[in-house]
Structure formats: structure tokens, C-alpha cells
Design a protein around this motif. Structure first.
Motif, short mmCIF file in Angstrom:
data_model
loop_
_atom_site.label_atom_id
_atom_site.label_comp_id
_atom_site.label_asym_id
_atom_site.label_seq_id
_atom_site.Cartn_x
_atom_site.Cartn_y
_atom_site.Cartn_z
N LEU B 119 0.81 -1.21 0.00
CA LEU B 119 0.00 0.00 0.00
C LEU B 119 0.85 1.27 0.00
O LEU B 119 0.31 2.37 0.02
CB LEU B 119 -0.94 -0.01 1.20
N MET B 130 -3.59 7.43 7.00
CA MET B 130 -4.42 6.57 6.17
C MET B 130 -3.64 5.33 5.77
O MET B 130 -4.18 4.23 5.75
CB MET B 130 -4.83 7.35 4.94
N LEU B 134 -4.98 1.62 6.52
CA LEU B 134 -5.25 0.67 5.44
C LEU B 134 -4.31 -0.53 5.53
O LEU B 134 -4.72 -1.67 5.32
CB LEU B 134 -5.09 1.35 4.08
N LEU B 138 -5.34 -4.44 5.82
CA LEU B 138 -4.91 -5.48 4.88
C LEU B 138 -4.20 -6.59 5.62
O LEU B 138 -4.40 -7.78 5.33
CB LEU B 138 -4.01 -4.89 3.79
N ALA B 171 -11.16 -1.24 7.40
CA ALA B 171 -10.73 -0.41 6.27
C ALA B 171 -11.85 0.53 5.84
O ALA B 171 -11.62 1.72 5.60
CB ALA B 171 -10.30 -1.29 5.10
N ALA B 172 -13.05 -0.01 5.75
CA ALA B 172 -14.17 0.81 5.28
C ALA B 172 -14.45 1.96 6.24
O ALA B 172 -14.69 3.09 5.83
CB ALA B 172 -15.41 -0.06 5.11
#
Lengths: 488, 249
Positions: B119, B130, B134, B138, B171-172
Motif C-alpha cells: 500500500l 491513512m 489501510l 490489509l 478499512a471501510a
């Protein structure tokens, strides 16, 4: 627009009806009628789209354009013909004592549940809902794979559930990244997952994020397409579940998963302006094509044989969409149609053949033509069609893929030709002894309805000889939408 | 990135990310099923708290609904169902020896590094916060897969499956303050149906192989040798756990 809602409402009512009423003798016939009504609704929808072009519902929840409308009709058509086959087939399985009323009730309501999930994947404009519906399709079919409750079928269903569940979770991560990229564009709020919005804004999306997202989306939906090395669930689920299930899994589910990938690819292509998404699809597609073709040779079970054939063909389509030019895209769209028609016809025939012989083991199935000529010939012709012989439609589409490959990546023609040859040999070494030769003692014909098979193969033949004008026009429009130019 | 300079919301999210990542590692090294389920429920609770924090700071009404759904599904319903199953099958006394725990932990750590690596390109366009959030989600997804590979009990597989779902949910929430409501409801519905189906499956697997050890689900193969394998399986079924566990210990 009413037509699009009807397409979703009828299967939904079907689930409730079958779940409440329980299994009766005429449930199979009601299932056929429900599917027939849905087919009519999809035809109405198709006429609307043909007249008015792309349809977008007022709340932007439903999008029907030239790419998905023919897949919707195809889904309804295969759903109908498979239900025609499934009614006497399931009745026969019940007579053999393999199934109870309770399980048949589950079967019919989940049949409609699966169809609903498929229509939702195809019609929705929201990438998140697409994911939800795709997962819903897994959930609807997982108990059907284990319908016979044998240890093997439970193992197959568990594998299907875990592999597809974990696989498709990757696609959700990809979708979240997509949403994240769209949310950066500013205040589009809840519209940020709508395909129509994303497609307009594609050029402004962050290419780095979209590249990463596409990898996850391809892996996720690729599990459902059956791309190697994520294909392990596919032969098991196809061989252990009831045959009508295999027919709709192979004919519809795989197609719709590929549809989801292509929709996403269109967004990624718009953002990155690089062929990276196409190259990924080509790599996975070619690998699946070759591995599928090679594995055909080692199979013992007739349904496993044809499920590997599905992997091979899905690989070819993924490869063709990956090449991405107008001709390759046209070929891939055509191949989606003819493969879906041919493969579901073959599974229908295979189901009858297995009932005739009382086994799915290919070394025990012999003398089909002598026992019941229609099944024998059906299997033989179906195999000829799927192996890509002229004059069937599969030949046309494979030939177009080859041409497109020669045009764009000449050095890849060799593995393609090799794969087609290997697959051909792999199919025929198994099919030939099954259809020809003397029948074993005591092998009796069964009650079979081969009308769906004949209609499907007839259509495939027609598509091979001459693609009707309106259909060609549709494919061209879809090609224009996906690849940016028309093939001819 | 200097953490003291961030606002309090960001600091809270970062701590939550760290804790969620930690719970994934705890699950990975867990050899007792009941504790595994407990840690899973705790991870669900952390998610609920993250959602509440996000809902409060962005004043987003529908995130409160997601928080309640998460609490009901992942902290109460699924752990309760799994726990009941463990007690019914009398598995809570078993210690599932993980063959090489050190390698497993190192593998987990490298998966986390890998997530950061994958990422990293997005750091150019967004805040490092962020990236952290993220990458942790993951790695929770990947660690969930590793959990499924390394454990043999069907129950551990379900926990792995659901913890993958947790990673996605995190994540969402963190990256986008939640997906649109219709999608969130859809996902929650799918999770609920999946949980119910898992319950049905436990029943089927138990009746068919008299155990929940998925290593015994090994009848379907590419290669033939059907007869030989079936015989082997039969002897394995007679003695599902004890022999194997002795060896591993």
C-alpha cells in the motif's frame, strides 16, 4: 424501467413462494413458469434498451446498458432451460431416494435465490451492491452443493464456501479502495460507488490506488471465475452438486463474475491509461487456459472433466478481455454467450448420461449411443461444439480471439493453439469410448427431456453460421462501450 | 509523522488500528479454541468502538447503526454460536498444537510488512495516517488467511473467515467513514447468513466425519487412487483426534 424491477421482483417472490409452500409435485413446473415469466420480462427490458439506449433508474440504483442487457437475457434463458431439465431430473433423483421433500424445497427456493443474486449482480449500478450480490450467490448455492449430504459433497461445499468466501473478501477490499479513491474527488458522498458516476470521473481517479484496487478485485472475482490458481473449489463443487446446479454455475455464475471484473477494468483503464489491468488479465487467463486444458487429460469423473473445460474457456475469455482491442472484446462477448449455452447443454446431457449409467465415473459409462441415442449424440455434438469445431459458434469466437492475438501479441498465438489442441485431445480421449461401443448389460434408457439441449446447440450452431443482425449490433455497441471502438 | 501533532480523533484511530492488529496476532498464536473465540469477540468490540469514535467525530448517523450491527453480530452472536459449538463437541479441553509457532509468528510479521509495502504507493496522495490504517486492515485480512491455513479445526477457520471480514470493515470505517448504507446493510446481511450457514455446516461435518477437524475432509482429489484413499480415511475417522495430537505434542 418497470421491466428491470420485474426481473428482480419475480425471483424474489419465487424464493418466498417456494420457502412457504414446501415441496409439492408441481413445484418443478411452477419453477419453470417463474423462469419463463422472468425471461419475458428480460426480453421486454432488452427491447426497451434497444429502443432507448442505456437505462438508468431515477434513483440511480439500476443501470442497464448494451453490455449487461444481453447477459441478463442470457441468464434468464439458461435459467429457464435448466429449470425445464431440472424438473424431471430432480423428480428422478427423489425416486432413487437420494433426496427428500425438505431438500427439494431448499433446492427450489435457492434456485430462485441464485437467479435473484445473478440478476442483481448484472443490473445494479452500485459496485458495493454488486459485491454483496456476488457473495449472495455463493451463499445461495453452497447448501445446494451439499444437497446429497454425502461426505464428498459436504467436503466440496465446505471448500466452495471457504475458498469463495475468502477469495471474494479480496474483492471487497478492492471495492473499498475504489470507494476511497472516489471519495478523494470531493463531495460526491454516497454516489461514490455508483458505476455511472465512477465511469464519468474515471480519468480523475487516483491511478496508484486503482492499480492496487484492481489486483484485489481480479483476485477476488477471479476466484469465482475459476482462474488458476484459485480454481480448486470449482471441479469439486461441480462434480458433487446436483447436475442442474453444475449447469447454472458453469453457464451463469462464472460469466457474471467475469462481468464484474470487466466493469472494474473499464474504470481502471480510464484512470491509469496503461495496459496494466489488461496484462494481469491476460496472464491469469492464459495460465488458466493452459492448466485447464492439461488437467482435462487426468480426469476420471465426467462432471469434473467438463468443469475443467469451463476453467479453460473462462481463462480464454479473461485473456481476450485482457487484450482489450475491439476484435478481442467482441470475441470475448461472443464466447461468453456460446460457452454459456454449450456448457449448460453439456451438463444437462451429462446429467442424463450419469443417470443412465448410474455413475459419474467415466470408465464405467459406455455405449451411450446404443443405449439411448439421443443422449449419446447430444453428448458427442456438445463436445464437438465446445472443442471449437466449425460450424459451431465456439469456433467463430475462438478464431476471432486467435486473430486478435496474432494482431496484438503474435508470439502468444502458439500457446493458444497448443492449448486448443491439448483440450481437444483431452476431451475426445474420454468422450469417444463413452458414446461409441457396446452397451453394458442391464443399462436402461431413462426418461429424459433433451429439448433444452437441442435448443442450446441449435442456437450455438446458428451463432456459428450467421450472427443475427440485432445481436451483432448489440455486441458491437457493447464492444464500443468496453474498448472504445467498434470491431468492424 | 509526529503522533502528538495529530488531532485526537486521528490518535484514537491509530491506537485502534494498533490494537486490532495486535488481536490478529493473538489469534494467530492461540492454541485453545475458547480463548481464540474470546480474542475474536474482543476484536469485534474494538471495531465497534472504532465505529463509535468515527460516528461521533464525523457526526454521521448511519455509522451508529453499523456500530450496533457489529456489536450484535461480531461481539455477541457469532462468538456465542462458536462457543456453544465448542462446548457441545467437547473441544475446549483440546490443545491444538501448532506445529511451529515461531515460524508462524515470523510469517505473520512479514505479512504485515508486506501490507505496508503493497500500500505504500498511496502515501504520496494521502496522509501517512491513512496508510497505517489501510495497511493494518490489509494485514488483518492476510493474518486471517494465515490463521485458516495454520489451524485445523473448522471453528478456527470460521474465526479466520470472520476476522478477514473484520479487517475489511475496519478499512471501510477508517478510510472512507463507512460505505454507503445500502452496502453496509448488504454486507452485514451476508455475514449473518454466512454465520448461520457455518452453523448448519458444523452439524453436517460432524454427522459425516464425526469430528470438526477439516484435515479429515480429504476425499476429493485430482488424482485417482480413490479406493486406497477411502480406506485410509476410514481408519482416520475411527481415531479422529487423539493419535494426531499425541504426535504433534
Amino acid at each position: 424501467m418497470i421491466a428491470a424491477y420485474l426481473v428482480l421482483v419475480i425471483p424474489f417472490l419465487g424464493i418466498i413462494l417456494f420457502a412457504l409452500s414446501g415441496h409439492k409435485t408441481d413445484t418443478g413446473r411452477i419453477n419453470i413458469r417463474l423462469n419463463a415469466v422472468t425471461l419475458l420480462a428480460t426480453l421486454w427490458l432488452a427491447v426497451n434498451v434497444l429502443d432507448a439506449g442505456t437505462l438508468l433508474s431515477a434513483n440511480k440504483a439500476i443501470l442497464v446498458d448494451s453490455f449487461n442487457v444481453y447477459l441478463i437475457v442470457l441468464t434468464a434463458f439458461v435459467g429457464l432451460t435448466t429449470s425445464i431439465f431440472s424438473s424431471p431430473y430432480m423428480a428422478h433423483e427423489k425416486e432413487l431416494g437420494k433426496l427428500t421433500d425438505q431438500r427439494l424445497k431448499l433446492y427450489y427456493s435457492m434456485y430462485q435465490g441464485f437467479m435473484l443474486a445473478m440478476y442483481l449482480v448484472l443490473t445494479t449500478n452500485n459496485m458495493g451492491v454488486m459485491w454483496v450480490a456476488m457473495e449472495g450467490a455463493t451463499l445461495a448455492t453452497v447448501l445446494l452443493v451439499s444437497l446429497y449430504r454425502t461426505p464428498e459433497s459436504i467436503e466440496a461445499a465446505w471448500k466452495y464456501f471457504i475458498l469463495c468466501g475468502v477469495g471474494i473478501a479480496q474483492a471487497l477490499f478492492g471495492t473499498i479502495l475504489l470507494y476511497y479513491a472516489a471519495a478523494q474527488l470531493g463531495d460526491i458522498g454516497d454516489d461514490a460507488l455508483l458505476w455511472s458516476v465512477l465511469y464519468q470521473q474515471a480519468a480523475n481517479l487516483n491511478p496508484e490506488i486503482l492499480k492496487i484496487a484492481f489486483v484485489f478485485l481480479l483476485i477476488g472475482y477471479g476466484t469465482k471465475i475459476g482462474l488458476v490458481p484459485l480454481h480448486n473449489w470449482l471441479p469439486d463443487a461441480h462434480s458433487e452438486g446436483p447436475t442442474p446446479m453444475s449447469a447454472i454455475l458453469s453457464g451463469l455464475l462464472l460469466n457474471d463474475a467475469l462481468y464484474a471484473v470487466v466493469r472494474n477494468k473499464m474504470l481502471v483503464d480510464g484512470a491509469t491509461h496503461s495496459p496494466i489491468a489488461g496484462h494481469l488479465m491476460m496472464g491469469f487467463g492464459l495460465l488458466s487456459f493452459l492448466v485447464g486444458a492439461l488437467f482435462l487429460h487426468r480426469q476420471k469423473d465426467i462432471k469434473r472433466l467438463f468443469s475443467y473445460s469451463s476453467i479453460e474457456h473462462m481463462g480464454l475469455m479473461t485473456f481476450a478481455f485482457g487484450i482489450g482491442g475491439p476484435m478481442a472484446t467482441f470475441a470475448a462477448l461472443l464466447h461468453m454467450t456460446v460457452h454459456s449455452l454449450t456448457k449448460s447443454a453439456i451438463f444437462v446431457t451429462v446429467g442424463h448420461a450419469a443417470q443412465v449409467a448410474g455413475t459419474q465415473n467415466m470408465s464405467k459409462i459406455r455405449g451411450l449411443i446404443k443405449t439411448q441415442p439421443r443422449i449419446g449424440w447430444g453428448l458427442l455434438i456438445g463436445t464437438i461444439a465446445i472443442a471449437g469445431f466449425p460450424p459451431f459458434g465456439v469456433f467463430t469466437s475462438e478464431f476471432l480471439v486467435l486473430l486478435a492475438t496474432m494482431h496484438s501479441y503474435p508470439w502468444l498465438t502458439l500457446p493458444l493453439l497448443l492449448g486448443i489442441g491439448i483440450a481437444f485431445a483431452g476431451l475426445f480421449r474420454h468422450i469417444q469410448p463413452m458414446v461409441y461401443g457396446d452397451k453394458p448389460e442391464g443399462q436402461m434408457p431413462v426418461k429424459a427431456n433433451l429439448l433444452p439441449v437441442m435448443i442450446h446447440l441449435g442456437l450455438v450452431l446458428w451463432l456459428g453460421l450467421a450472427i443475427p443482425g440485432f445481436l451483432a449490433n448489440w455486441f458491437s455497441q457493447a464492444t464500443l462501450l468496453i474498448s472504445g471502438s467498434t470491431p468492424l | 509523522m509526529n503522533i502528538e501533532l495529530q488531532d485526537i480523533y486521528t490518535q484514537a484511530i491509530l491506537s485502534m488500528a494498533a490494537l486490532v492488529g495486535l488481536t490478529s496476532f493473538l489469534m494467530l498464536g492461540q492454541s485453545r479454541l475458547l480463548r481464540l473465540i474470546f480474542v475474536f469477540a474482543f476484536q469485534g468490540l474494538l471495531l465497534t468502538m472504532t465505529t463509535m469514535v468515527a460516528a461521533y467525530s464525523t457526526d454521521n448517523q448511519h455509522l451508529y447503526i453499523s456500530a450496533v450491527l457489529t456489536l450484535a453480530l461480531k461481539v455477541v452472536f457469532i462468538p456465542w454460536m462458536l462457543r456453544r459449538e465448542v462446548l457441545k463437541m467437547n473441544l475446549h479441553r483440546d490443545i491444538q498444537a501448532l506445529s511451529n509457532q515461531t515460524t508462524l509468528m515470523l510469517g505473520g510479521a512479514s505479512l504485515m510488512v508486506f501490507s505496508y509495502y503493497v500500500l505504500h504507493p498511496i502515501v504520496q496522495t494521502t496522509s501517512p495516517v491513512m496508510l497505517n490504517a489501510l495497511a493494518v486492515s490489509l494485514s488483518v485480512v492476510l493474518l486471517g488467511m494465515l490463521l485458516m491455513i495454520s489451524h485445523r479445526q473448522a471453528i478456527a477457520h470460521v474465526v479466520g473467515f470472520m476476522s478477514i471480514e473484520n479487517g475489511l470493515f475496519f478499512a471501510a470505517i477508517v478510510a472512507t467513514n463507512g460505505m454507503p448504507m445500502v452496502v453496509e446493510l448488504g454486507v452485514a446481511f451476508d455475514v449473518l447468513v454466512a454465520a448461520v450457514l457455518f452453523g448448519i455446516f458444523f452439524f453436517h461435518i460432524r454427522t459425516s466425519i464425526d469430528s470438526l477437524d477439516v484435515d479429515l475432509l480429504n476425499r476429493l482429489h485430482e488424482v485417482d487412487e480413490q479406493g486406497a484413499r477411502h480406506d485410509k480415511n476410514r481408519s482416520a475417522v475411527i481415531n479422529p483426534h487423539t493419535a494426531d495430537y499425541e504426535v504433534n505434542r
